[in-house]
Design an enzyme around this catalytic site. Structure first.
Site, mmCIF file in Angstrom:
data_model
loop_
_atom_site.group_PDB
_atom_site.id
_atom_site.type_symbol
_atom_site.label_atom_id
_atom_site.label_comp_id
_atom_site.label_asym_id
_atom_site.label_seq_id
_atom_site.Cartn_x
_atom_site.Cartn_y
_atom_site.Cartn_z
ATOM 1 N N HIS A 54 71.210 -56.589 6.079
ATOM 2 C CA HIS A 54 70.915 -55.683 4.950
ATOM 3 C C HIS A 54 70.661 -56.494 3.701
ATOM 4 C CE1 HIS A 54 71.517 -52.262 2.116
ATOM 5 N NE2 HIS A 54 71.114 -51.567 3.148
ATOM 6 N N ILE A 60 71.559 -57.227 -0.029
ATOM 7 C CA ILE A 60 71.972 -56.139 -0.923
ATOM 8 C C ILE A 60 73.177 -55.452 -0.295
ATOM 9 C CG2 ILE A 60 71.305 -53.934 -1.964
ATOM 10 C CD1 ILE A 60 68.379 -54.907 -1.757
ATOM 11 N N GLY A 63 74.914 -49.195 -0.064
ATOM 12 C CA GLY A 63 75.507 -48.177 -0.930
ATOM 13 C C GLY A 63 76.734 -47.530 -0.330
ATOM 14 N N VAL A 64 76.716 -47.306 0.976
ATOM 15 C CA VAL A 64 77.875 -46.669 1.608
ATOM 16 C C VAL A 64 79.122 -47.553 1.495
ATOM 17 C CG1 VAL A 64 76.553 -45.199 3.159
ATOM 18 C CG2 VAL A 64 77.234 -47.468 3.916
ATOM 19 N N GLU A 68 82.687 -46.666 -0.176
ATOM 20 C CA GLU A 68 83.923 -46.955 0.568
ATOM 21 C C GLU A 68 84.868 -47.821 -0.261
ATOM 22 O OE1 GLU A 68 86.886 -47.324 3.496
ATOM 23 O OE2 GLU A 68 85.241 -45.871 3.381
#
Length: 153
Positions: A54, A60, A63-64, A68
């Site tokens: 990623h 990067i 986002g998840v 979290e």
């Protein structure tokens, strides 16, 4: 508990929440104000496994994982305030709302997660939190999320 703000280092964090590498996403929690608010610190490094895919050549933080990390910060805040170290606290997402991503988070960044309790009280199972994650004062992500907290009987 005194009126002083509390801090949780990595050893205390691991005594409160069950997460471990590669999914322990908060390094320190500072400015813990009871169950009301706290600031989580995540030092983002290239050694993290999600950067392998990623994205190759453009690492990067997903986002998840930022959301979290904010959720883990709230669990540490509540666990520290309620003296839940070594009590096998389990926390489960119920919903994520008003989630927005504003900037990339990359290796070398320090993610600061300001979280606050919107609804919930000691002894309650369902809590709602708001969080904002920043890097160098710039908003990276923000969300509201609801979680169920369970202690073993």
């Amino acid at each position: 508990m005194s009126d002083d703000l509390l801090t949780a280092d990595i050893q205390l964090i691991q005594r409160i929440i069950p997460h471990r590498y590669p999914f322990l996403l908060v390094d320190r929690v500072i400015d813990i104000n009871g169950t009301q608010s706290a600031v989580g610190i995540k030092n983002v490094t290239m050694n993290e496994p999600h950067f392998q895919g990623h994205f190759p050549g453009l690492p990067i933080m997903p986002g998840v994982t930022i959301v979290e990390a904010m959720a883990q910060t709230t669990a540490v805040m509540v666990g520290t305030a309620l003296d839940l170290a070594d009590k096998e606290l389990k926390v489960f997402f119920m919903s994520i709302d008003k989630c927005k991503f504003r900037r990339k988070v990359v290796p070398g960044d320090q993610l600061r997660m300001q979280v606050e309790t919107l609804r919930g009280k000691p002894g309650g199972k369902v809590w709602k939190f708001g969080g904002t994650a920043t890097v160098d004062g710039e908003i990276a992500a923000e969300a509201e999320f609801t979680a169920m907290m369970e202690l073993p009987a």
